[in-house]
Structures are given as C-alpha cells and as structure tokens.
Design a protein around this motif. Structure first.
Motif, PDB file in Angstrom:
ATOM      1  N   UNK A 136      69.094 -17.624  56.473  1.00  8.94           N
ATOM      2  CA  UNK A 136      68.105 -16.540  56.462  1.00  8.94           C
ATOM      3  C   UNK A 136      68.068 -15.840  57.811  1.00  8.94           C
ATOM      4  N   UNK A 137      68.201 -16.600  58.890  1.00  3.75           N
ATOM      5  CA  UNK A 137      68.200 -15.978  60.213  1.00  3.75           C
ATOM      6  C   UNK A 137      69.486 -15.202  60.461  1.00  3.75           C
ATOM      7  N   UNK A 138      70.614 -15.711  59.950  1.00  2.00           N
ATOM      8  CA  UNK A 138      71.859 -14.945  60.045  1.00  2.00           C
ATOM      9  C   UNK A 138      71.713 -13.599  59.344  1.00  2.00           C
ATOM     10  N   UNK A 139      71.104 -13.616  58.170  1.00  2.00           N
ATOM     11  CA  UNK A 139      70.897 -12.373  57.430  1.00  2.00           C
ATOM     12  C   UNK A 139      69.981 -11.426  58.209  1.00  2.00           C
ATOM     13  N   UNK A 140      68.974 -11.974  58.850  1.00  2.00           N
ATOM     14  CA  UNK A 140      68.067 -11.179  59.680  1.00  2.00           C
ATOM     15  C   UNK A 140      68.828 -10.478  60.804  1.00  2.00           C
ATOM     16  N   UNK A 141      69.727 -11.192  61.469  1.00  2.00           N
ATOM     17  CA  UNK A 141      70.527 -10.602  62.540  1.00  2.00           C
ATOM     18  C   UNK A 141      71.450  -9.509  61.992  1.00  2.00           C
ATOM     19  N   UNK A 142      72.061  -9.778  60.835  1.00  2.00           N
ATOM     20  CA  UNK A 142      72.960  -8.793  60.243  1.00  2.00           C
ATOM     21  C   UNK A 142      72.213  -7.536  59.828  1.00  2.00           C
ATOM     22  N   UNK A 143      71.001  -7.719  59.320  1.00  2.00           N
ATOM     23  CA  UNK A 143      70.232  -6.575  58.820  1.00  2.00           C
ATOM     24  C   UNK A 143      69.709  -5.685  59.937  1.00  2.00           C
ATOM     25  N   UNK A 147      67.818  -7.754  69.278  1.00  2.00           N
ATOM     26  CA  UNK A 147      68.061  -8.392  70.564  1.00  2.00           C
ATOM     27  C   UNK A 147      67.314  -9.719  70.638  1.00  2.00           C
ATOM     28  N   UNK A 148      67.705 -10.518  71.616  1.00  2.00           N
ATOM     29  CA  UNK A 148      67.108 -11.845  71.762  1.00  2.00           C
ATOM     30  C   UNK A 148      65.587 -11.779  71.889  1.00  2.00           C
ATOM     31  N   UNK A 149      65.086 -10.771  72.593  1.00  2.00           N
ATOM     32  CA  UNK A 149      63.637 -10.707  72.809  1.00  2.00           C
ATOM     33  C   UNK A 149      62.860 -10.338  71.541  1.00  2.00           C
ATOM     34  N   UNK A 150      63.582 -10.085  70.442  1.00  2.00           N
ATOM     35  CA  UNK A 150      62.922  -9.778  69.175  1.00  2.00           C
ATOM     36  C   UNK A 150      63.156 -10.853  68.121  1.00  2.00           C
ATOM     37  N   UNK A 154      61.324 -12.749  63.420  1.00  2.00           N
ATOM     38  CA  UNK A 154      61.876 -13.250  62.162  1.00  2.00           C
ATOM     39  C   UNK A 154      60.786 -13.749  61.220  1.00  2.00           C
ATOM     40  N   UNK A 155      59.919 -14.614  61.703  1.00  2.00           N
ATOM     41  CA  UNK A 155      58.922 -15.207  60.817  1.00  2.00           C
ATOM     42  C   UNK A 155      57.964 -14.150  60.273  1.00  2.00           C
ATOM     43  N   UNK A 156      57.705 -13.117  61.054  1.00  2.00           N
ATOM     44  CA  UNK A 156      56.856 -12.026  60.585  1.00  2.00           C
ATOM     45  C   UNK A 156      57.565 -11.212  59.505  1.00  2.00           C
ATOM     46  N   UNK A 157      58.876 -11.064  59.661  1.00  4.38           N
ATOM     47  CA  UNK A 157      59.632 -10.201  58.751  1.00  4.38           C
ATOM     48  C   UNK A 157      60.076 -10.913  57.472  1.00  4.38           C
ATOM     49  N   UNK A 158      60.335 -12.206  57.557  1.00  3.26           N
ATOM     50  CA  UNK A 158      60.929 -12.915  56.415  1.00  3.26           C
ATOM     51  C   UNK A 158      59.964 -12.960  55.230  1.00  3.26           C
ATOM     52  N   UNK A 159      60.476 -12.568  54.053  1.00  4.28           N
ATOM     53  CA  UNK A 159      59.626 -12.446  52.869  1.00  4.28           C
ATOM     54  C   UNK A 159      60.065 -13.339  51.721  1.00  4.28           C
ATOM     55  N   UNK A 160      61.265 -13.925  51.832  1.00  2.00           N
ATOM     56  CA  UNK A 160      61.739 -14.790  50.752  1.00  2.00           C
ATOM     57  C   UNK A 160      63.137 -14.414  50.306  1.00  2.00           C
ATOM     58  N   UNK A 161      63.476 -14.761  49.078  1.00  2.00           N
ATOM     59  CA  UNK A 161      64.799 -14.485  48.538  1.00  2.00           C
ATOM     60  C   UNK A 161      64.682 -13.724  47.229  1.00  2.00           C
ATOM     61  N   UNK A 162      65.750 -13.004  46.908  1.00  8.20           N
ATOM     62  CA  UNK A 162      65.786 -12.239  45.653  1.00  8.20           C
ATOM     63  C   UNK A 162      67.224 -12.102  45.198  1.00  8.20           C
ATOM     64  N   UNK A 163      67.421 -12.125  43.887  1.00 11.40           N
ATOM     65  CA  UNK A 163      68.766 -11.988  43.341  1.00 11.40           C
ATOM     66  C   UNK A 163      69.289 -10.565  43.456  1.00 11.40           C
ATOM     67  N   UNK A 210      65.075 -11.423  51.747  1.00 14.23           N
ATOM     68  CA  UNK A 210      64.222 -10.242  51.809  1.00 14.23           C
ATOM     69  C   UNK A 210      63.422 -10.242  53.111  1.00 14.23           C
ATOM     70  N   UNK A 211      63.376  -9.074  53.762  1.00 17.85           N
ATOM     71  CA  UNK A 211      62.640  -8.926  55.012  1.00 17.85           C
ATOM     72  C   UNK A 211      61.771  -7.669  54.944  1.00 17.85           C
ATOM     73  N   UNK A 212      60.597  -7.775  55.488  1.00 14.20           N
ATOM     74  CA  UNK A 212      59.828  -6.571  55.745  1.00 14.20           C
ATOM     75  C   UNK A 212      60.541  -5.815  56.859  1.00 14.20           C
ATOM     76  N   UNK A 213      60.679  -4.515  56.697  1.00 10.07           N
ATOM     77  CA  UNK A 213      61.366  -3.721  57.714  1.00 10.07           C
ATOM     78  C   UNK A 213      60.425  -2.769  58.436  1.00 10.07           C
ATOM     79  N   UNK A 214      59.117  -3.015  58.285  1.00 10.49           N
ATOM     80  CA  UNK A 214      58.135  -2.141  58.943  1.00 10.49           C
ATOM     81  C   UNK A 214      57.477  -2.842  60.125  1.00 10.49           C
ATOM     82  N   UNK A 215      58.162  -3.855  60.683  1.00  7.63           N
ATOM     83  CA  UNK A 215      57.612  -4.546  61.851  1.00  7.63           C
ATOM     84  C   UNK A 215      58.001  -3.843  63.126  1.00  7.63           C
TER      85      UNK A 215
END
Length: 215
Positions: A136-143, A147-150, A154-163, A210-215
């Motif tokens: 999930x964190x790899x996907x967050x980096x790809x999406x 940067x490291x300071x952000x 991840x925990x704020x943005x992560x929303x779960x999984x979806x097919x 799935x990630x929230x992208x409005x953070x």
C-alpha cells in the motif's frame, strides 16, 4: 512484497574501472546497521584512499588479556596480571585501509524512490515504512511521488482497497449513505459515470489501493 535491498558500489573502484560492491538487504535494519555493511564493502576495496578505525579492536590496537584465568573470573580480582595482546587485524596500529565513498547503483523492492546518493538514514526510514504498510505504501509513492517529509501523509490518505474504479464508486455510495442497495434505483446507476463525475477529483486508485488525493 519482494525482498528489499540496495546494491552499494565502491566509487574508488568504479573510478578505476573495477566493479566492486554487494547487495545489502535493508529489511529491519537501521542506518547504523546499513553503514556497518557498507563499511565492510569499502574496507575490501582494491583502491583504498583513507585510514579508518579497525573494526576488530575499534581503533585501540589490541586488548588486555588476563593471564591464567578466564576474563569472566579474573575480572573479580584487581591484582590479576594482564598482558596486552596486539590486534591481528590492524597489527596494533588501530587503523586499517579503506575506500571512502560509495553510491547506490541499484535497488529492489523499495519503490523506485532511491538515488545514487540517497542517505542510509532515508533508506532505513523508507524500509521501515514499507515494513509497516507493505505494498500500500509502494502504491502511495507511485501515485503521488511524495518527498520524504510527506511520508506521514500516508495514513491520512489511505482509504482501503478496491477492485476497480467502478467497484469503489458503488461501495462508496453505499457506505456514505448516498444510496441503499435496496433502492429501486440502485441497479440503474452508471457507476463509472459516478466515479468520473464525483469521485476522481477526491480519490486516486493505484494498484488496487485507494487514497484520498485532497490532502
């Protein structure tokens, strides 16, 4: 997840046309652990350019050895005679030859986030995040390419999984109370249209995460 590791190359060797390096597994290691392994690579270089503390005697040149009794016993007696034993590794100098500089020439399982001169501290911190959050964190980096300071976002943005985007739109509508599965209209909703019109501006789906992208 694949094994997480970096390939560390000795730059003194590289600059002399020789490939000298090794893979270092990063899993569960902090920056000091990684530095110890890098130092082993640099000390074995054919092109040393500095002197460093001997790893065997920690720069002391040797050690005192109790005569006639095991150290665990002799240490209880202040008058026990001791003798100085010269370190075999450095021959008493306290120093050994080593190359000085290295670079990360390859890596695996770390999300493509490393450069040649990424610090070992950052490598260790990235490994810790991957150990805790996995793919999930790899996907967050790809999406987001963050940067490291952000990374703490991840925990704020992560929303779960979806097919799929369609499946997420359907689940989101139900979970948010926008519509009930028992509603007569449920089977008529175009979920792809709902995703494109309402959700894609607020959410990102990467590799099924799935990630929230409005953070």
């Amino acid at each position: 997840m694949t094994d997480r590791r970096i390939y560390v190359a000795c730059l003194a060797s590289y600059n002399n046309g020789v490939l000298h390096g090794a893979w270092i597994y990063t899993e569960g290691k902090d920056a000091d652990d990684l530095q110890d392994e890098v130092n082993k690579i640099l000390r074995s270089s054919r092109y040393p350019n500095v002197e460093v503390d001997c790893p065997e005697c920690e720069g002391e040149g040797g050690h005192f050895e109790t005569m006639g009794l095991p150290a665990s016993v002799a240490g209880q007696f202040y008058t026990t005679p001791r003798q100085w034993v010269v370190c075999d590794c450095c021959k008493g100098s306290g120093k050994v030859s080593s190359a000085e500089e290295f670079a990360i020439h390859d890596h695996e399982g770390l999300g493509g986030r490393l450069g040649e001169y990424t610090s070992l501290r950052e490598v260790a911190e990235l490994d810790a995040m991957l150990e805790e959050h996995g793919d999930a964190f790899l996907a967050f980096l790809e999406a987001f390419g963050v940067d490291e300071d952000q990374w703490d976002k991840f925990e704020e943005a992560y929303y779960g999984q979806a097919d799929s985007e369609k499946a997420f739109a359907e689940d989101f509508a139900v979970e948010s109370g926008a519509i009930s599965e028992s509603s007569p209209m449920f089977g008529y909703i175009d979920w792809e249209h709902y995703w494109n019109g309402e959700l894609r501006h607020a959410f990102t789906i990467q590799n099924g995460y799935v990630f929230r992208s409005d953070w």
